[in-house]
Design an enzyme around this catalytic site. Sequence first.
Site, PDB file in Angstrom:
ATOM      1  CG  HIS A 202      -1.947   1.100   1.238  1.00  0.00           C
ATOM      2  ND1 HIS A 202      -3.322   0.786   1.478  1.00  0.00           N
ATOM      3  CD2 HIS A 202      -2.045   2.445   0.813  1.00  0.00           C
ATOM      4  CE1 HIS A 202      -3.942   1.862   1.632  1.00  0.00           C
ATOM      5  NE2 HIS A 202      -3.172   2.836   0.835  1.00  0.00           N
TER       6      HIS A 202
ATOM      7  CE  LYS B 228      -7.022   1.923  -3.422  1.00  0.00           C
ATOM      8  NZ  LYS B 228      -6.178   2.927  -2.832  1.00  0.00           N
TER       9      LYS B 228
ATOM     10  CG  HIS C 195      -8.601   6.215  -3.401  1.00  0.00           C
ATOM     11  ND1 HIS C 195      -9.405   7.436  -2.796  1.00  0.00           N
ATOM     12  CD2 HIS C 195      -7.766   6.222  -2.648  1.00  0.00           C
ATOM     13  CE1 HIS C 195      -8.919   7.832  -1.717  1.00  0.00           C
ATOM     14  NE2 HIS C 195      -7.814   6.958  -1.335  1.00  0.00           N
TER      15      HIS C 195
ATOM     16  CG  HIS D 126      -7.285   2.067   4.461  1.00  0.00           C
ATOM     17  ND1 HIS D 126      -8.589   2.182   3.765  1.00  0.00           N
ATOM     18  CD2 HIS D 126      -6.368   2.691   3.932  1.00  0.00           C
ATOM     19  CE1 HIS D 126      -8.516   2.763   2.802  1.00  0.00           C
ATOM     20  NE2 HIS D 126      -7.188   3.484   2.762  1.00  0.00           N
TER      21      HIS D 126
ATOM     22  CG  HIS E 239      -8.187  11.816   2.163  1.00  0.00           C
ATOM     23  ND1 HIS E 239      -8.320  10.977   0.827  1.00  0.00           N
ATOM     24  CD2 HIS E 239      -7.855  10.924   3.106  1.00  0.00           C
ATOM     25  CE1 HIS E 239      -8.203   9.640   1.431  1.00  0.00           C
ATOM     26  NE2 HIS E 239      -7.793   9.736   2.670  1.00  0.00           N
TER      27      HIS E 239
ATOM     28  CG  ASP F 212      -2.445   4.998   3.505  1.00  0.00           C
ATOM     29  OD1 ASP F 212      -2.237   5.250   2.319  1.00  0.00           O
ATOM     30  OD2 ASP F 212      -3.540   4.942   4.081  1.00  0.00           O
TER      31      ASP F 212
END
Length: 569
Positions: free
Chosen positions: A136, A219, A221, A274, A322, A362
């Site tokens: 990750h 991926k 997201h 996660h 984010h 991450d």
Amino acid sequence: MAYTLDRGSYAAMFGPTVGDRVRLADTELIIEVEQDYTTYGEEVKFGGGKVIRDGMGQSQHSRQEGAVDTVITNALIVDHWGIVKADVGIKDGRICAIGKAGNPDVQPNVDIIIGPGTEAIAGEGRILTAGGIDAHIHWICPQQIEDALHSGITTMLGGGTGPAEGTNATTCTPGPWHIARMLQAAEGLPMNMGFFGKGNASRPQGLEEQLRAGACGLKLHEDWGTTPSAIDVCLSVAEKWDVQVAIHTDTLNESGFVENTTAAFKGRTIHAFHTEGAGGGHAPDIIKLCGEANVLPSSTNPTRPFTRNTLDEHLDMLMVCHHLDSRIPEDVAFAESRIRRETIAAEDILHDLGAFSMIASDSQAMGRVGEVIIRTWQTADKMKRQRGALPEERGQNDNQRVKRYIAKYTINPAITHGIAHYVGSVAVGKLADLVLWKPMFFGVKPDLVLKCGTIASAAMGDPNASIPTPQPVHYRPMFGAFGGALTHSAVNFVSQAGLDGEIAQQFGLRKTLLPVVGCRTIGKADMVHNSATPHMEVDPETYEVRADGRLLTCEPATVLPLAQRYFLF
């Protein structure tokens, strides 16, 4: 004349043997040697007056006649398959034998031949593990590779293009042009690497072109829109091209709830990032996914393990990662919905039960790239202290728990992403990506990190000193991380479609490209020591988590091992 050594003297000279127990660093985890491949009295050891000398432990055999390139002597191997004492032979960058090393002309039971062309690494009193796999990764900066390598990570999988907002938030390398640039950048980095293409699309063409460019997976997201339609299309493409899909689900439940996402999977295999939810995913019950037979769940390391500081640090991390604004109430509410004491506490226990299968970082996006291994063993230690020995343990040791936890960052991410043929365990035929540790520093500070049989990183003293050990000792890149040796000491993982399309020639790549294989035929049952699928329930009001009807809760840790005892800062 035979001479009998007491156990203490033998362990000091050749390392522990069957029945001896070893504490892992400053944890409460104790391992016990299950098997010793040596022939007592015929052990090999390098040094002045020792065994590996011409005509003694060193034979006249050339490399062509079977002598290995490197031998690691008397190492205590800790892996998912066992905790054993053995010599390890390395040839052509791969592990060629695990057993007894020496000179077959004068010694019995030798299956690893030492010759004039053999280098020796002393494993006596040291633990040998497979290099870790971090599945990750946000490729935000190339300096991550150095920190990860020094911590014992030898394979990194993820997405990104640098410190762009898309990469800061999502693990996607979007589009063929960016994938090509990242593969070219990997040429100068001493790490096995693989790149995830962006998986968010409602039509397949944009996903397929990324796989043809060499993406090793896709991926999904939420920041790009993880709708049921995007999930279905992405998994359909993955089924066709045999790659893995990783998913960060819809925290806001805008396009559906966890049940809708599960339905969109249609029983197809997927790696859930996660899965507790602090890193993102359906609030508050994404954790239910760890009970699904087709979902391969992982944690990211900021929530590992649950401590008194875990909740406080997460809010600020989330706002930055984010691209949220603390002046906007909706952004603050979004952030707060993801941080839940109850689910983080349950995550600890679900790891100990083997219901969560993997741990990753991450990196720089709510995770610390150099702490995957540390956080894994801190979690194992916390569970030993709070829950005691596992029911399946035999004797006064924690062997089963140790095997469960080491699998979380070695063999299980390798299986998940179709690279277990090459990496993920100390096994014959696999790349010699190996890490040596002193027991007192296990999990926190490696001695040596080998990449494809070449030393790429080490704790090294002053280069101007008369011997290697004087201070300041710190991690430095070694010869495997330089020049032409680098491209022989690391590989890149790509799709079979990329390999078939000759991307090495198109992009001018020198690193070996290896295809991911078997990503679509696996499930939770294939997660070694971590295949439990409990029936999961989450109370939507209190966030209490139950597995098979049992409430999962634990207290936060106030003190951890592998922490300030080992670091100044």
